[in-house]
Structure formats: C-alpha cells, structure tokens
Write a protein that holds these residues in place. Structure first.
Motif, PDB file in Angstrom:
ATOM      1  N   MET A 158      42.873  33.543  37.771  1.00 55.68           N
ATOM      2  CA  MET A 158      43.468  34.880  37.828  1.00 55.68           C
ATOM      3  C   MET A 158      43.056  35.725  36.606  1.00 55.68           C
ATOM      4  O   MET A 158      42.792  36.903  36.740  1.00 55.68           O
ATOM      5  N   ILE A 159      42.974  35.053  35.409  1.00 52.57           N
ATOM      6  CA  ILE A 159      42.549  35.782  34.204  1.00 52.57           C
ATOM      7  C   ILE A 159      41.108  36.254  34.385  1.00 52.57           C
ATOM      8  O   ILE A 159      40.775  37.401  34.108  1.00 52.57           O
ATOM      9  N   SER A 160      40.255  35.343  34.940  1.00 52.34           N
ATOM     10  CA  SER A 160      38.858  35.708  35.189  1.00 52.34           C
ATOM     11  C   SER A 160      38.789  36.887  36.157  1.00 52.34           C
ATOM     12  O   SER A 160      37.986  37.797  35.994  1.00 52.34           O
ATOM     13  N   ASN A 161      39.669  36.855  37.194  1.00 51.43           N
ATOM     14  CA  ASN A 161      39.729  37.954  38.160  1.00 51.43           C
ATOM     15  C   ASN A 161      40.007  39.283  37.475  1.00 51.43           C
ATOM     16  O   ASN A 161      39.365  40.284  37.747  1.00 51.43           O
ATOM     17  N   ASN A 162      41.004  39.275  36.575  1.00 55.15           N
ATOM     18  CA  ASN A 162      41.378  40.514  35.890  1.00 55.15           C
ATOM     19  C   ASN A 162      40.261  41.017  34.993  1.00 55.15           C
ATOM     20  O   ASN A 162      40.039  42.217  34.903  1.00 55.15           O
ATOM     21  N   ILE A 163      39.548  40.091  34.339  1.00 55.01           N
ATOM     22  CA  ILE A 163      38.420  40.501  33.486  1.00 55.01           C
ATOM     23  C   ILE A 163      37.335  41.137  34.348  1.00 55.01           C
ATOM     24  O   ILE A 163      36.782  42.188  34.006  1.00 55.01           O
ATOM     25  N   ASN A 164      37.026  40.492  35.478  1.00 55.95           N
ATOM     26  CA  ASN A 164      35.993  41.040  36.366  1.00 55.95           C
ATOM     27  C   ASN A 164      36.389  42.420  36.895  1.00 55.95           C
ATOM     28  O   ASN A 164      35.547  43.310  37.018  1.00 55.95           O
TER      29      ASN A 164
ATOM     30  N   PHE B  62      38.365  44.581  35.374  1.00 57.90           N
ATOM     31  CA  PHE B  62      38.244  45.491  34.234  1.00 57.90           C
ATOM     32  C   PHE B  62      36.780  45.834  33.981  1.00 57.90           C
ATOM     33  O   PHE B  62      36.433  47.018  33.801  1.00 57.90           O
ATOM     34  N   VAL B  63      35.920  44.819  33.990  1.00 57.18           N
ATOM     35  CA  VAL B  63      34.486  45.059  33.727  1.00 57.18           C
ATOM     36  C   VAL B  63      33.884  45.910  34.852  1.00 57.18           C
ATOM     37  O   VAL B  63      33.093  46.825  34.598  1.00 57.18           O
TER      38      VAL B  63
ATOM     39  N   LEU C 241      45.270  36.873  49.069  1.00 56.10           N
ATOM     40  CA  LEU C 241      44.243  35.858  48.779  1.00 56.10           C
ATOM     41  C   LEU C 241      43.464  36.167  47.497  1.00 56.10           C
ATOM     42  O   LEU C 241      43.247  35.290  46.664  1.00 56.10           O
ATOM     43  N   GLN C 242      43.037  37.425  47.329  1.00 59.08           N
ATOM     44  CA  GLN C 242      42.140  37.772  46.219  1.00 59.08           C
ATOM     45  C   GLN C 242      42.875  38.253  44.970  1.00 59.08           C
ATOM     46  O   GLN C 242      42.261  38.405  43.919  1.00 59.08           O
ATOM     47  N   GLY C 243      44.156  38.557  45.084  1.00 59.47           N
ATOM     48  CA  GLY C 243      44.917  39.047  43.933  1.00 59.47           C
ATOM     49  C   GLY C 243      44.441  40.416  43.491  1.00 59.47           C
ATOM     50  O   GLY C 243      43.967  41.221  44.299  1.00 59.47           O
ATOM     51  N   ALA C 244      44.507  40.678  42.167  1.00 61.83           N
ATOM     52  CA  ALA C 244      44.160  42.008  41.632  1.00 61.83           C
ATOM     53  C   ALA C 244      42.701  42.361  41.878  1.00 61.83           C
ATOM     54  O   ALA C 244      42.354  43.543  42.008  1.00 61.83           O
ATOM     55  N   MET C 245      41.838  41.338  41.949  1.00 62.52           N
ATOM     56  CA  MET C 245      40.393  41.609  42.073  1.00 62.52           C
ATOM     57  C   MET C 245      40.062  42.447  43.299  1.00 62.52           C
ATOM     58  O   MET C 245      39.093  43.218  43.299  1.00 62.52           O
ATOM     59  N   GLN C 246      40.884  42.341  44.357  1.00 64.85           N
ATOM     60  CA  GLN C 246      40.606  43.096  45.580  1.00 64.85           C
ATOM     61  C   GLN C 246      40.634  44.600  45.318  1.00 64.85           C
ATOM     62  O   GLN C 246      40.045  45.381  46.064  1.00 64.85           O
ATOM     63  N   ARG C 247      41.300  45.021  44.219  1.00 62.09           N
ATOM     64  CA  ARG C 247      41.418  46.461  43.933  1.00 62.09           C
ATOM     65  C   ARG C 247      40.059  47.103  43.605  1.00 62.09           C
ATOM     66  O   ARG C 247      39.955  48.330  43.580  1.00 62.09           O
ATOM     67  N   ILE C 248      39.052  46.284  43.366  1.00 62.15           N
ATOM     68  CA  ILE C 248      37.715  46.858  43.115  1.00 62.15           C
ATOM     69  C   ILE C 248      37.145  47.450  44.423  1.00 62.15           C
ATOM     70  O   ILE C 248      36.229  48.286  44.396  1.00 62.15           O
TER      71      ILE C 248
ATOM     72  N   TRP D 199      32.790  41.605  41.793  1.00 66.70           N
ATOM     73  CA  TRP D 199      33.631  41.104  42.888  1.00 66.70           C
ATOM     74  C   TRP D 199      33.084  39.751  43.383  1.00 66.70           C
ATOM     75  O   TRP D 199      33.843  38.799  43.592  1.00 66.70           O
ATOM     76  N   GLY D 200      31.774  39.691  43.560  1.00 65.99           N
ATOM     77  CA  GLY D 200      31.151  38.443  44.024  1.00 65.99           C
ATOM     78  C   GLY D 200      31.402  37.286  43.073  1.00 65.99           C
ATOM     79  O   GLY D 200      31.710  36.162  43.495  1.00 65.99           O
ATOM     80  N   HIS D 201      31.316  37.568  41.785  1.00 65.22           N
ATOM     81  CA  HIS D 201      31.534  36.502  40.792  1.00 65.22           C
ATOM     82  C   HIS D 201      32.960  35.980  40.864  1.00 65.22           C
ATOM     83  O   HIS D 201      33.208  34.765  40.734  1.00 65.22           O
TER      84      HIS D 201
END
Lengths: 45, 244
Positions: free
Chosen positions: A1-7, A9-10, B55-62, B120-122
C-alpha cells in the motif's frame, strides 16, 4: 500500500511537472518573442 | 500558468514606446482562471469525491488523469490529422500551424499517459513496462509524433517542412484506432474498455463522474495550451516578417 501511494504521488507529480513545465515554456517563448518584436520595431523607428 | 501578456495593440504591429518587455500589458485571461478553477475541482473529485477502489486502493485514482490525458491526446492528433489534410488540399499556412501546434500538445499528453501508465503498471503488475499490444502501440504513437516534431525542427525549407509533416501527421493517426481497439483484437494485460461498452460503464457512478470532470478539465487545458501555442506561432511569424 505504501508503494501504491508513492507510485500515485510520482505519477501525478510527473504529470504536473510536464503540464506546468510546458505551459511555462510557452509563456517564456511568447515573452521572448514579444521582446524581440519590440526591440526590432524600435530599431526600425 | 495563469498570467498572459499581450501586445499593447492588436492591430498590426504592436505599439512600442521604449523597446522593452514592459511595453506589453500583463493580464490574467478568463480561460486561465477557468482552467485553474477546474484543476482544483478535478483534484477534489479525483482524491475526495471518487470512492477508493476495493482491489487497487488509492493507486486506482491515477485513472482520473491517465484516461482523460489519453482521450485528449487522441483529440490532439485528430486535429493534426484533419489540419494536415486541409493543408495538403489548400496549401494554406494556417492549417500547417494548427497541425504543428496540436501535434506538440498531443505529444505532451501522450508523454503524461505513458508516465502515469508506467506508475500504475508498476503498482498493479509489478513492472513499469511490458511489451503487450496496448502499451506497444501507444509507444509507437509517441515515437511517430516525436518523429513529426523532429521533421519540423530539422527541415529548413518551410514548404517542404509543412508537406513532409502533413504526410506524417496523416499516416501516424492510423495508429489511434489500432490503440483503441487493441484490447479487443489481442489478448492484453491492459484492462478492457470500462466506459464505452455495449451495456454502459462498468464502474461505480461516482467514479464515472470523477472521470468526466477530469475529461472536461483536460479538454480545457488542451484549449488553453492551443491558444497559447498558436499565439507563439503568430508572434514568431510576425518577427520573421519584421526581420526580412
């Protein structure tokens, strides 16, 4: 989840840098052209 | 971003009194204000209003910047495609200027799509890049428009430059429908279409609203940048005329 937030942000950070950078570059180009036109017009006068 | 400057007079050559940049008025354009307000609204919808994906959490917001940027880059290259056809049929310089301006801005949007897509892919796939059809065809699009911009930068003769780049602008656009349909034509890692489907959007309504706000915002960003870029082109032509 931390990695997700960094990605996240980046990702938004890169997009911001690209959009703002390009916009600023256009403003600088326009300002330089205006200054060049102004000086050329002055020379002709 | 919000500051715009304009010559003291719009009729012919600008009125200049002292030969410095101070001779130009500086003002904030209404469109710039609208864009800034919409960017703030977009941030609210993307980060607060839209629910977090299970499923994707915050990352989906991209998604809210990635997808609108992709759609607007297609619009940008579509404008280049149509303007290139108009130039080749009429040989009017204004079509070449519009095509070049839109290609430059479309390439900017494509770069954002690639950058946000890699992040997103990473996060989801564990890799920044994979050679699957949607990503590869998008990279090809980016490289073709970089080629377009290179031709414009390195062909000195204006007529040849306009003709060559118009041909590239038409050929390169063939990749756009290939990108769009690639997820249907081939087995891809990239998600299928979730908005434009036969039976309505495949995502919660609040996410669709946030996406539409993003699409509206980045459409306005495109219009703003086009106006600015065309202004730069107009001034460059004006300077050339004065110097010659």
């Amino acid at each position: 989840m931390i990695s997700n937030n960094i990605n996240l942000f980046v990702g938004y950070g890169l997009a911001g840098v690209l959009y703002i950078g390009y916009t600023v570059s256009l403003h600088v180009r326009r300002r330089n052209l205006q200054a060049a036109i102004a000086s050329q017009t002055d020379l002709q006068n | 971003m919000s500051i715009e400057s304009k010559p003291a007079a719009r009729t012919g050559a600008p009125v200049v009194t002292d030969g410095t940049a101070a001779a130009h008025k500086t003002r904030v354009s209404p469109l710039a204000i609208v864009v800034l307000v919409m960017l703030a609204v977009f941030a609210y919808f993307a980060f607060v209003f839209a629910p977090e994906d299970e499923l994707q959490g915050a990352m989906q917001r991209i998604f809210y910047i990635h997808v609108p940027s992709a759609w607007i880059c297609f619009v940008g290259f579509g404008v280049t495609f149509l303007s290139s056809i108009a130039y080749l049929s009429s040989r009017k310089e204004k079509w070449d200027t519009i095509a070049a301006s839109s290609a430059e801005i479309g390439t900017l949007f494509t770069t954002v799509v690639l950058a946000t897509g890699m992040m997103w892919g990473h996060a989801i796939w564990g890799v920044y890049w994979t050679w699957e059809p949607r990503l590869t065809s998008f990279l090809v699009l980016w490289l073709m428009y970089l080629g377009y911009l290179a031709v414009r930068a390195y062909v000195p003769d204006p007529a040849r430059r306009a003709r060559f780049s118009a041909v590239i602008g038409i050929i390169a656009f063939i990749d756009v429908p290939i990108i769009y349909l690639s997820v249907n034509w081939w087995r891809t890692l990239h998600p299928q279409q979730v908005i434009i489907t036969g039976d309505g959007p495949h995502m919660p309504g609040a996410m669709v609203i946030a996406l539409m706000v993003g699409l509206t915002t980045f459409s306005l960003v495109y219009v703003y940048l086009m106006r600015l870029r065309l202004d730069v082109a107009r001034l460059a032509t004006q300077l050339e005329e004065i110097e010659s």
